[in-house]
Design a protein around this motif. Structure first.
Motif, PDB file in Angstrom:
ATOM      1  N   GLY A 166       0.819  -1.208   0.000  1.00  0.00           N
ATOM      2  CA  GLY A 166       0.000   0.000   0.000  1.00  0.00           C
ATOM      3  C   GLY A 166       0.850   1.253   0.000  1.00  0.00           C
ATOM      4  O   GLY A 166       1.944   1.298  -0.570  1.00  0.00           O
ATOM      5  N   THR A 167       0.358   2.281   0.628  1.00  0.00           N
ATOM      6  CA  THR A 167       1.039   3.581   0.685  1.00  0.00           C
ATOM      7  C   THR A 167       1.695   3.764   2.042  1.00  0.00           C
ATOM      8  O   THR A 167       1.076   3.514   3.095  1.00  0.00           O
ATOM      9  CB  THR A 167       0.043   4.720   0.437  1.00  0.00           C
ATOM     10  OG1 THR A 167      -0.575   4.531  -0.842  1.00  0.00           O
ATOM     11  CG2 THR A 167       0.742   6.072   0.466  1.00  0.00           C
ATOM     12  N   GLY A 168       2.926   4.198   1.999  1.00  0.00           N
ATOM     13  CA  GLY A 168       3.650   4.450   3.238  1.00  0.00           C
ATOM     14  C   GLY A 168       3.682   5.937   3.566  1.00  0.00           C
ATOM     15  O   GLY A 168       3.715   6.795   2.678  1.00  0.00           O
ATOM     16  N   VAL A 169       3.657   6.244   4.853  1.00  0.00           N
ATOM     17  CA  VAL A 169       3.719   7.621   5.357  1.00  0.00           C
ATOM     18  C   VAL A 169       4.773   7.677   6.457  1.00  0.00           C
ATOM     19  O   VAL A 169       4.804   6.807   7.354  1.00  0.00           O
ATOM     20  CB  VAL A 169       2.352   8.088   5.904  1.00  0.00           C
ATOM     21  CG1 VAL A 169       2.470   9.505   6.472  1.00  0.00           C
ATOM     22  CG2 VAL A 169       1.283   8.023   4.825  1.00  0.00           C
ATOM     23  N   GLY A 170       5.627   8.671   6.386  1.00  0.00           N
ATOM     24  CA  GLY A 170       6.652   8.845   7.408  1.00  0.00           C
ATOM     25  C   GLY A 170       6.704  10.279   7.897  1.00  0.00           C
ATOM     26  O   GLY A 170       6.287  11.216   7.205  1.00  0.00           O
ATOM     27  N   TRP A 171       7.231  10.445   9.098  1.00  0.00           N
ATOM     28  CA  TRP A 171       7.356  11.795   9.668  1.00  0.00           C
ATOM     29  C   TRP A 171       8.580  11.888  10.578  1.00  0.00           C
ATOM     30  O   TRP A 171       9.059  10.882  11.119  1.00  0.00           O
ATOM     31  CB  TRP A 171       6.095  12.171  10.445  1.00  0.00           C
ATOM     32  CG  TRP A 171       5.937  11.467  11.762  1.00  0.00           C
ATOM     33  CD1 TRP A 171       6.424  11.859  12.976  1.00  0.00           C
ATOM     34  CD2 TRP A 171       5.257  10.235  11.981  1.00  0.00           C
ATOM     35  NE1 TRP A 171       6.094  10.965  13.949  1.00  0.00           N
ATOM     36  CE2 TRP A 171       5.365   9.955  13.357  1.00  0.00           C
ATOM     37  CE3 TRP A 171       4.550   9.332  11.153  1.00  0.00           C
ATOM     38  CZ2 TRP A 171       4.809   8.823  13.936  1.00  0.00           C
ATOM     39  CZ3 TRP A 171       3.987   8.215  11.737  1.00  0.00           C
ATOM     40  CH2 TRP A 171       4.130   7.966  13.112  1.00  0.00           C
ATOM     41  N   GLU A 172       9.040  13.081  10.743  1.00  0.00           N
ATOM     42  CA  GLU A 172      10.070  13.425  11.725  1.00  0.00           C
ATOM     43  C   GLU A 172       9.821  14.855  12.153  1.00  0.00           C
ATOM     44  O   GLU A 172       9.780  15.772  11.315  1.00  0.00           O
ATOM     45  CB  GLU A 172      11.489  13.278  11.165  1.00  0.00           C
ATOM     46  CG  GLU A 172      12.562  13.615  12.206  1.00  0.00           C
ATOM     47  CD  GLU A 172      13.975  13.367  11.693  1.00  0.00           C
ATOM     48  OE1 GLU A 172      14.923  13.758  12.406  1.00  0.00           O
ATOM     49  OE2 GLU A 172      14.128  12.804  10.588  1.00  0.00           O
ATOM     50  N   ALA A 173       9.653  15.057  13.468  1.00  0.00           N
ATOM     51  CA  ALA A 173       9.309  16.373  14.003  1.00  0.00           C
ATOM     52  C   ALA A 173      10.248  16.742  15.135  1.00  0.00           C
ATOM     53  O   ALA A 173      10.804  15.866  15.825  1.00  0.00           O
ATOM     54  CB  ALA A 173       7.862  16.395  14.486  1.00  0.00           C
ATOM     55  N   LEU A 174      10.411  18.041  15.311  1.00  0.00           N
ATOM     56  CA  LEU A 174      11.303  18.581  16.340  1.00  0.00           C
ATOM     57  C   LEU A 174      10.705  19.874  16.863  1.00  0.00           C
ATOM     58  O   LEU A 174      10.203  20.700  16.090  1.00  0.00           O
ATOM     59  CB  LEU A 174      12.689  18.831  15.755  1.00  0.00           C
ATOM     60  CG  LEU A 174      13.715  19.552  16.640  1.00  0.00           C
ATOM     61  CD1 LEU A 174      14.157  18.642  17.787  1.00  0.00           C
ATOM     62  CD2 LEU A 174      14.928  19.973  15.818  1.00  0.00           C
ATOM     63  N   ALA A 175      10.798  20.093  18.175  1.00  0.00           N
ATOM     64  CA  ALA A 175      10.301  21.332  18.783  1.00  0.00           C
ATOM     65  C   ALA A 175      11.049  21.595  20.076  1.00  0.00           C
ATOM     66  O   ALA A 175      11.569  20.673  20.714  1.00  0.00           O
ATOM     67  CB  ALA A 175       8.798  21.243  19.046  1.00  0.00           C
ATOM     68  N   TRP A 176      11.097  22.872  20.454  1.00  0.00           N
ATOM     69  CA  TRP A 176      11.658  23.225  21.750  1.00  0.00           C
ATOM     70  C   TRP A 176      10.929  24.451  22.300  1.00  0.00           C
ATOM     71  O   TRP A 176      10.436  25.293  21.567  1.00  0.00           O
ATOM     72  CB  TRP A 176      13.162  23.479  21.688  1.00  0.00           C
ATOM     73  CG  TRP A 176      13.616  24.588  20.776  1.00  0.00           C
ATOM     74  CD1 TRP A 176      14.071  24.470  19.505  1.00  0.00           C
ATOM     75  CD2 TRP A 176      13.675  25.997  21.087  1.00  0.00           C
ATOM     76  NE1 TRP A 176      14.394  25.696  18.987  1.00  0.00           N
ATOM     77  CE2 TRP A 176      14.173  26.647  19.943  1.00  0.00           C
ATOM     78  CE3 TRP A 176      13.342  26.757  22.214  1.00  0.00           C
ATOM     79  CZ2 TRP A 176      14.345  28.031  19.897  1.00  0.00           C
ATOM     80  CZ3 TRP A 176      13.513  28.139  22.169  1.00  0.00           C
ATOM     81  CH2 TRP A 176      14.014  28.755  21.021  1.00  0.00           C
TER      82      TRP A 176
END
Length: 355
Positions: A166-176
């Motif tokens: 199927g379809t793949g979804v990825g993420w990478e997030a950063l906050a401070w």
């Protein structure tokens, strides 16, 4: 007879007049020291002699022999040299020779400066004190204030075609959130394929600035996805390395003595002010096997990718890219049993947002 007598007295009278022509008296010959120099009006006045030279000149004039008077030259003879017998004046002592280049330089710098003026002092050499005054010590980054600031970045939100899965979804997030020195960091990364979360983690860290562009972080990490969830203690460092490499190095200590190490490096290439390429290399290693999560000891996975984004605004930039990933060691063995494939290359498309 009468005529002869009349002419005779006239001739005798003429002879008497020629014999009685007045003779010009001969001018007395002056002494060589008293003769007038015909060029006196055209000569430059001699330099005033020093006291010692004046005394020597007086002595020589007193003992100089008197030259005999010379007879006046006849009219048919050539006149004698008016300078013959003249005593030459004593030579004026010359000044020490000076550097012509230095004199020309000083004269060029100051037109009013006489040509005979001594050269000026050269520019003194640069001393350590001069260098210290020109390049003072610059203090480190100053704390502007203690107000609270925040930064939120969704570095990667992308999708790809996972073939039969199927379809793949990825993420990478950063906050401070925090001040210049003390901050609370939030980090998250994960993947979903066909609506199922395969792997994901969330980290909550406290960060303290330890050097310019570097923070020391410590906190907790929670993993969830396939298999049971797990919590780790986190210790690491993150910041900007020389040549503008963004580096994150993190160590994990989990339940049942599980240990891990993650290293991530990013570098950005600016093709234009808006077209930017992002290079990424990420590696993970674990201390022992964890079959329930499909993790083996040693080097677990290695991922490398390149993403090209266009920033319509700094806060919004869509991108496309290519990502390569491979499993190693015990992790590769587990993947062969489950999926039969330990290496994958995929084309991704996504967006980068920050605020």
């Amino acid at each position: 007879m009468v005529l002869a007598l009349g002419l005779t007295p006239a001739r005798s009278q003429e002879m008497d007049h020629s014999m009685h022509q007045p003779v010009e008296p001969t001018a007395p010959v002056q002494d060589a020291s008293e003769q007038e120099d015909p060029h006196a009006d055209h000569r430059m006045p001699p330099a005033e002699p020093t006291e010692q030279e004046s005394e020597r000149a007086v002595d020589h004039s007193m003992h100089a022999p008197t030259e005999p008077a010379q007879p006046a030259p006849k009219a048919s003879e050539e006149p004698a040299d008016p300078h013959a017998g003249h005593a030459m004046p004593p030579a004026t002592p010359q000044a020490e020779p000076m550097d012509q280049a230095a004199m020309d330089h000083d004269t060029a710098m100051d037109p009013d400066l006489p040509a005979t003026a001594p050269p000026r002092d050269p520019i003194p050499p640069v001393t350590p004190a001069d260098r210290a005054a020109a390049f003072p010590e610059v203090d480190g980054h100053a704390v502007h204030d203690k107000s609270i600031h925040s930064f939120w970045l969704l570095d990667r939100l992308e999708a790809w075609d996972a073939d039969e899965e199927g379809t793949g979804v990825g993420w990478e997030a950063l906050a401070w959130v925090g001040t210049d020195l003390d901050r609370v960091w939030l980090r998250s990364e994960g993947e979903r394929v066909d609506g199922t979360t395969e792997s994901a983690d969330v980290e909550v860290l406290y960060g303290r600035a330890i050097a310019r562009w570097w923070d020391l972080v410590a906190g907790v990490r929670h993993d969830f996805g396939e298999g049971p969830s797990q919590t780790f203690a986190v210790f690491g460092v993150m910041g900007l390395a020389p040549y503008k490499f963004e580096v994150e190095a993190t160590a994990y200590l989990g339940e049942s003595g599980q240990t891990g190490l993650a290293l991530e490096t990013e570098y950005e290439t600016l093709f234009t002010n808006r077209l930017i390429g992002q290079w990424l290399v990420e590696a993970e290693a674990w201390g022992q096997d964890d079959p329930e999560r499909g993790i083996g000891d040693g080097l677990s996975t290695l991922e490398a990718g390149f993403r090209l984004r266009y920033e319509f605004h700094r806060q919004f930039a869509p991108y496309i890219g290519v990502v390569w990933e491979r499993a190693y060691g015990g992790t590769a063995d587990f993947r062969r049993e489950q999926l039969g494939d330990i290496e994958e290359t995929r084309v991704v498309a996504g967006v980068r947002i920050w605020f």
